[in-house]
Every structure is written in structure tokens, then in C-alpha cells.
Design a protein around this motif. Structure first.
Motif, PDB file in Angstrom:
ATOM      1  N   GLY A 235     126.857 -35.038  -5.239  1.00 32.16           N
ATOM      2  CA  GLY A 235     126.259 -35.742  -6.358  1.00 32.16           C
ATOM      3  C   GLY A 235     124.947 -36.255  -6.343  1.00 32.16           C
ATOM      4  N   ILE A 236     123.906 -35.960  -7.008  1.00 32.44           N
ATOM      5  CA  ILE A 236     122.744 -36.561  -6.754  1.00 32.44           C
ATOM      6  C   ILE A 236     122.419 -37.237  -8.293  1.00 32.44           C
ATOM      7  CG2 ILE A 236     121.870 -35.049  -4.966  1.00 32.44           C
ATOM      8  CD1 ILE A 236     120.366 -33.464  -7.419  1.00 32.44           C
ATOM      9  N   VAL A 237     121.232 -38.162  -8.266  1.00 34.04           N
ATOM     10  CA  VAL A 237     120.748 -38.749  -9.462  1.00 34.04           C
ATOM     11  C   VAL A 237     119.401 -38.400  -9.583  1.00 34.04           C
ATOM     12  CG1 VAL A 237     120.442 -40.897 -10.855  1.00 34.04           C
ATOM     13  CG2 VAL A 237     122.536 -40.529  -9.176  1.00 34.04           C
ATOM     14  N   MET A 238     118.947 -37.714 -10.753  1.00 31.70           N
ATOM     15  CA  MET A 238     117.726 -37.249 -10.925  1.00 31.70           C
ATOM     16  C   MET A 238     117.341 -37.859 -12.390  1.00 31.70           C
ATOM     17  SD  MET A 238     117.008 -35.312  -8.292  1.00 31.70           S
ATOM     18  CE  MET A 238     115.902 -34.284  -8.898  1.00 31.70           C
ATOM     19  N   PRO A 239     115.662 -37.868 -12.437  1.00 32.18           N
ATOM     20  CA  PRO A 239     115.134 -38.292 -13.663  1.00 32.18           C
ATOM     21  C   PRO A 239     115.162 -37.177 -14.770  1.00 32.18           C
ATOM     22  CG  PRO A 239     113.320 -37.803 -12.245  1.00 32.18           C
ATOM     23  CD  PRO A 239     114.650 -37.614 -11.307  1.00 32.18           C
ATOM     24  N   PHE A 240     115.242 -36.006 -14.224  1.00 33.14           N
ATOM     25  CA  PHE A 240     114.993 -34.774 -15.257  1.00 33.14           C
ATOM     26  C   PHE A 240     116.336 -33.878 -14.935  1.00 33.14           C
ATOM     27  CE2 PHE A 240     110.678 -36.152 -14.553  1.00 33.14           C
ATOM     28  CZ  PHE A 240     110.321 -36.698 -15.736  1.00 33.14           C
ATOM     29  N   ASP A 242     116.537 -30.160 -14.678  1.00 30.83           N
ATOM     30  CA  ASP A 242     115.790 -28.973 -14.943  1.00 30.83           C
ATOM     31  C   ASP A 242     115.944 -28.156 -13.608  1.00 30.83           C
ATOM     32  OD1 ASP A 242     114.710 -30.432 -12.980  1.00 30.83           O
ATOM     33  OD2 ASP A 242     112.695 -30.723 -14.058  1.00 30.83           O
ATOM     34  N   THR A 243     115.459 -27.171 -13.502  1.00 23.94           N
ATOM     35  CA  THR A 243     115.481 -26.252 -12.508  1.00 23.94           C
ATOM     36  C   THR A 243     115.228 -26.749 -11.159  1.00 23.94           C
ATOM     37  OG1 THR A 243     115.111 -24.226 -13.901  1.00 23.94           O
ATOM     38  CG2 THR A 243     115.160 -23.838 -11.438  1.00 23.94           C
ATOM     39  N   PRO A 244     114.356 -27.465 -10.898  1.00 25.43           N
ATOM     40  CA  PRO A 244     114.152 -28.162  -9.613  1.00 25.43           C
ATOM     41  C   PRO A 244     115.261 -29.124  -9.151  1.00 25.43           C
ATOM     42  CG  PRO A 244     111.933 -28.143 -10.828  1.00 25.43           C
ATOM     43  CD  PRO A 244     113.004 -27.593 -11.732  1.00 25.43           C
ATOM     44  N   ALA A 245     115.913 -29.821 -10.149  1.00 31.12           N
ATOM     45  CA  ALA A 245     116.647 -30.895  -9.944  1.00 31.12           C
ATOM     46  C   ALA A 245     118.168 -30.173  -9.500  1.00 31.12           C
ATOM     47  CB  ALA A 245     117.106 -31.453 -11.306  1.00 31.12           C
ATOM     48  N   MET A 246     118.178 -28.967 -10.456  1.00 32.22           N
ATOM     49  CA  MET A 246     119.669 -27.958  -9.880  1.00 32.22           C
ATOM     50  C   MET A 246     119.243 -27.624  -8.683  1.00 32.22           C
ATOM     51  SD  MET A 246     122.339 -26.985 -11.009  1.00 32.22           S
ATOM     52  CE  MET A 246     123.598 -25.943 -10.597  1.00 32.22           C
ATOM     53  N   GLN A 247     118.082 -27.145  -8.146  1.00 35.64           N
ATOM     54  CA  GLN A 247     118.084 -26.523  -6.664  1.00 35.64           C
ATOM     55  C   GLN A 247     118.329 -27.640  -5.760  1.00 35.64           C
ATOM     56  OE1 GLN A 247     116.416 -23.136  -6.000  1.00 35.64           O
ATOM     57  NE2 GLN A 247     117.806 -24.061  -4.405  1.00 35.64           N
ATOM     58  N   THR A 248     117.872 -28.737  -6.029  1.00 36.11           N
ATOM     59  CA  THR A 248     118.103 -29.677  -4.988  1.00 36.11           C
ATOM     60  C   THR A 248     119.637 -30.107  -5.109  1.00 36.11           C
ATOM     61  OG1 THR A 248     116.102 -30.984  -5.485  1.00 36.11           O
ATOM     62  CG2 THR A 248     117.754 -32.511  -4.509  1.00 36.11           C
ATOM     63  N   HIS A 249     120.353 -30.089  -6.123  1.00 33.20           N
ATOM     64  CA  HIS A 249     121.945 -30.386  -6.137  1.00 33.20           C
ATOM     65  C   HIS A 249     122.680 -29.154  -5.488  1.00 33.20           C
ATOM     66  CE1 HIS A 249     125.831 -31.205  -8.367  1.00 33.20           C
ATOM     67  NE2 HIS A 249     125.559 -31.716  -7.305  1.00 33.20           N
ATOM     68  N   LEU A 250     122.133 -27.934  -5.516  1.00 35.85           N
ATOM     69  CA  LEU A 250     122.602 -26.880  -4.852  1.00 35.85           C
ATOM     70  C   LEU A 250     122.705 -27.050  -3.502  1.00 35.85           C
ATOM     71  CD1 LEU A 250     121.610 -23.495  -7.083  1.00 35.85           C
ATOM     72  CD2 LEU A 250     123.950 -24.587  -6.705  1.00 35.85           C
ATOM     73  N   ALA A 251     121.524 -27.571  -2.880  1.00 34.26           N
ATOM     74  CA  ALA A 251     121.470 -27.990  -1.485  1.00 34.26           C
ATOM     75  C   ALA A 251     122.396 -28.908  -1.202  1.00 34.26           C
ATOM     76  CB  ALA A 251     120.031 -28.249  -1.254  1.00 34.26           C
ATOM     77  N   ILE A 279     117.157 -20.480  -6.040  1.00 32.44           N
ATOM     78  CA  ILE A 279     117.639 -19.887  -4.740  1.00 32.44           C
ATOM     79  C   ILE A 279     119.019 -20.385  -4.207  1.00 32.44           C
ATOM     80  CG2 ILE A 279     117.016 -19.392  -2.277  1.00 32.44           C
ATOM     81  CD1 ILE A 279     114.153 -20.399  -2.863  1.00 32.44           C
ATOM     82  N   VAL A 280     120.075 -19.439  -4.642  1.00 32.68           N
ATOM     83  CA  VAL A 280     121.379 -19.960  -4.337  1.00 32.68           C
ATOM     84  C   VAL A 280     121.739 -19.901  -2.815  1.00 32.68           C
ATOM     85  CG1 VAL A 280     123.963 -19.561  -4.945  1.00 32.68           C
ATOM     86  CG2 VAL A 280     121.896 -19.065  -6.505  1.00 32.68           C
ATOM     87  N   PRO A 281     122.178 -20.859  -2.223  1.00 25.76           N
ATOM     88  CA  PRO A 281     122.578 -21.070  -0.657  1.00 25.76           C
ATOM     89  C   PRO A 281     123.431 -19.859  -0.312  1.00 25.76           C
ATOM     90  CG  PRO A 281     122.635 -23.329  -1.619  1.00 25.76           C
ATOM     91  CD  PRO A 281     122.378 -22.212  -2.980  1.00 25.76           C
ATOM     92  N   LYS A 282     123.417 -19.451   0.773  1.00 20.95           N
ATOM     93  CA  LYS A 282     124.290 -18.403   1.011  1.00 20.95           C
ATOM     94  C   LYS A 282     125.883 -18.494   1.476  1.00 20.95           C
ATOM     95  CE  LYS A 282     120.704 -16.267   4.163  1.00 20.95           C
ATOM     96  NZ  LYS A 282     120.459 -15.827   5.628  1.00 20.95           N
ATOM     97  N   ASN A 283     126.284 -19.861   1.183  1.00 19.26           N
ATOM     98  CA  ASN A 283     127.620 -20.368   1.246  1.00 19.26           C
ATOM     99  C   ASN A 283     128.244 -20.658  -0.135  1.00 19.26           C
ATOM    100  OD1 ASN A 283     126.174 -22.689   1.283  1.00 19.26           O
ATOM    101  ND2 ASN A 283     127.408 -23.595   2.269  1.00 19.26           N
ATOM    102  N   ILE A 284     127.448 -20.291  -1.161  1.00 17.36           N
ATOM    103  CA  ILE A 284     127.764 -20.745  -2.603  1.00 17.36           C
ATOM    104  C   ILE A 284     127.638 -19.430  -3.675  1.00 17.36           C
ATOM    105  CG2 ILE A 284     127.060 -21.936  -4.715  1.00 17.36           C
ATOM    106  CD1 ILE A 284     126.279 -24.140  -2.844  1.00 17.36           C
TER     107      ILE A 284
END
Length: 352
Positions: A235-240, A242-251, A279-284
Motif C-alpha cells: 500500500g501507499i498513501v497519495m494526495p491524488f 490518478d494515473t501517476p499515483a497508480m503507477q507508483t502503486h504498481l511499482a 507501464i505495467v511491471p513485467k511480473n504483473i
């Protein structure tokens, strides 16, 4: 004076005393010992003295013993009044409660006990009280529970089809990644803010408990993902949201996937979940849920648990305070893998 009634002869005094030793019913023991006196040739008066009763009571014991044997000396509870609702009534009541009311026909949007009293009268001409209806409902396994929201345009067949087709989709992903162990993950977001939720709490009957409630509107988003089979989360906690936040969560999820494993990430069809810029990581591998089907995502229950136990009934000082509490709550959850397994387990999503 009435003639004495003879005692049946299939059991002698020793047999009756042996039955008395083995019995756990104190009253039956006393009666067996009294009748043992008669079986051994004693008088009814002596038997009455042993039993601590009068001659008429001894006579009643003899009648019951002759008719039913030793079991006739055990007191039985009176059957009482026959229940007003028959098995047919109960089955119909369970069916109508399970189906729920039709507002255009029944005039209500949820069943109350008084409504069911009226329904029983109209359907069967049976008159019962609200207390009786409540008691019957509990006996039938019904409880008054909070309803889970369901989108009015949800397609039940699509939700059922997703569950049924999941093994096939997992097999396709496994074939595309030979030699990789498959982990099934679920992902979602929750907004936590100053205008917080109030949850139920223990209070004295008839009182209405109070809890602090802020009217300010600062908030943050928890991006959470769980793997129920492994009991782990990311998990992560983000202010928004959106797509950049989702990218961070995928990582973040990618780092939580076990080495040598491949994750299938099940999530809803929010725009930032399926954005082309991701950009979906290769292991997901991302697997979207059918539209408007939040009940298929166990992370929804994770949010409910976290709100009820850690995040509700609070007044946050500001954004930083919200982030701190969200991080603490998520870390507490991750430290309890058994909790993730318990809340997140779904029978249709097991065995992969």
C-alpha cells in the motif's frame, strides 16, 4: 379403599436398585428406590416413606412404571400451546423476507416486523405479535444487518461469469509465464479525510452515543492491494487518485510479489487503473473486474475493517495527520497476515 395395583414383574428389587445407581435423574432415582421396596415384598407405606411421599403418589408411580417401565418415572415437560406458525408459514415467511419487499406492491422499501405481521394476516389469516415475528425470524437464521450497496445497473450475469471464468484466465496467464508461480492480488483505493465516518459503538440502551465529527475537507487516498492466499499486502498513501499515483502503486506491488512468481492483479475499471500511459511491471498482469461489481473485490471489506477499527471517530489535524494515521493503519494490517487471509479469502478465488 382402592385395591393395591401389582408391580410388573420383569424387574426385581436388585434390577431397580441397579437402575437407580446408573440414573442421573434425582427424581427417577428416588422413585426407583421406592418401587424396589415393593418389588422386594415391602408395603406401600414403607415405599412411601422411602420416597418421601404419600400413598397416592406411590400408586401413580406404580401405574407409570407398569405402563412405560423405568423411563415412565422421569418427569416430562408439558408440551404447552401449539405454535401459531406452522412449518408452511415459516417457509413462506423465510421466502418473502429473503426476496425483500416490492415498494409498488408492499408499500415499504424494507421489511419491519409490523409489516410482516400484516403480511402473515393477509396471506394466511394468522394473527401474531411483532415479538413472535422477531423470534421466528431469529430462529430461521435472519438478523438485521447493514445492506451492502449495489449499483442499480449491475449485471449479475457478468459478475457470475467473471467468477466462473477466473480459472481459465489464470490458466492463460500461467501458460504465458511458464515456470512461474501465480499470485492472485486485489487492488482498490479508499479516501480518508477530515469529514470522517462515525461507526457503531457500545452504549447504554436508550442512549445515543456521541463521537467527534469534523467538517473540514482535507483528505488523502490509500492505494491498497492484498494477496489473500499469502496474507500479504502492498500500500501507499497519495494526495491524488490518478494515473501517476497508480503507477507508483504498481511499482510497490511489483516489489511485494515473491521472486519467481507472477501476479494477477484484479481491480475495477477506474480510468487510472486501465490508462494507456500506465507501464505495467513485467511480473504483473492486470485483470479488470466487470463494471459496477465492487462486491467481487475483497479490498472493499479491508477498507470497512480499517475504518471501523482504526480510522473512524477521529478528528485529524490536517493532511499530514491523515497520512500518518493511514500509514499506521495499513502497516498494522500488513503486520496481521491472518487478518488479510480471513477478510480477503473468497472461495471462487482459491486454489491457483
Amino acid at each position: 379403599m382402592a385395591a393395591a395395583i401389582g408391580l410388573r414383574g420383569d424387574l426385581d428389587g436388585d434390577d431397580l436398585r441397579r437402575l437407580a445407581r446408573d440414573s442421573r435423574d434425582a427424581k427417577q432415582v428416588r422413585r426407583l428406590l421406592a418401587l424396589a421396596v415393593i418389588a422386594e415384598g415391602g408395603t406401600r407405606t414403607e415405599a412411601a416413606r422411602v420416597g418421601g411421599v404419600g400413598l397416592q403418589i406411590v400408586r401413580d408411580w406404580v401405574l407409570r412404571f407398569n405402563a412405560e417401565g423405568p423411563s415412565g418415572l422421569i418427569d416430562r415437560h408439558a408440551p404447552g400451546k401449539a405454535p401459531t406458525l406452522t412449518a408452511e408459514h415459516r417457509a413462506a415467511l423465510a421466502q418473502v423476507v429473503e426476496a425483500g419487499p416490492e415498494p409498488w406492491r408492499d408499500g415499504v422499501v424494507r421489511w419491519r416486523r409490523i409489516d410482516l405481521v400484516q403480511w402473515l394476516w393477509e396471506a394466511f389469516r394468522v394473527s401474531v405479535s411483532e415479538a413472535t415475528v422477531g423470534r421466528e425470524l431469529r430462529a430461521l437464521g435472519f438478523r438485521k444487518l447493514s445492506a451492502r450497496p449495489r449499483h442499480y445497473a449491475q449485471d449479475p450475469e457478468a459478475a457470475a461469469g467473471f467468477q466462473k471464468s477466473l480459472p481459465e484466465r489464470v490458466a492463460e496467464v500461467r501458460a504465458a509465464h511458464p515456470g512461474k508461480r501465480i499470485e492472485l492480488w486485489f487492488q482498490d483505493e479508499a479516501r480518508i479525510g477530515q469529514k470522517n465516518k462515525l461507526t457503531r459503538r457500545w452504549a447504554r440502551r436508550g442512549a445515543r452515543p456521541r463521537a467527534p465529527h469534523d467538517q473540514r475537507t482535507a483528505w488523502a487516498y490509500i492505494f491498497g492491494a492484498i494477496c489473500p492466499a499469502e496474507g500479504k499486502g502492498a500500500g501507499i498513501v497519495m494526495p491524488f487518485c490518478d494515473t501517476p499515483a497508480m503507477q507508483t502503486h504498481l511499482a510497490e506491488i511489483s516489489t511485494a510479489v515473491a521472486p519467481g512468481a507472477h501476479a494477477i492483479l484484479i481491480l475495477d475499471q477506474a480510468g487510472w487503473h486501465l490508462a494507456r500511459a500506465l507501464i505495467v511491471p513485467k511480473n504483473i498482469t492486470i485483470l479488470p473486474l466487470p463494471p459496477r461489481s465492487p462486491e467481487l473485490n475483497p479490498v472493499e471489506n479491508i477498507w470497512q475493517f480499517m475504518r471501523d477499527n482504526w480510522l473512524s471517530n477521529r478528528v485529524f489535524k490536517g493532511y499530514d495527520d491523515i497520512v500518518a494515521h493511514c500509514c499506521a493503519a495499513w502497516n498494522d494490517l500488513v503486520d496481521q497476515p491472518w487478518r488479510i487471509r480471513s477478510i480477503g479469502r473468497r472461495d471462487w478465488a482459491q486454489g491457483f
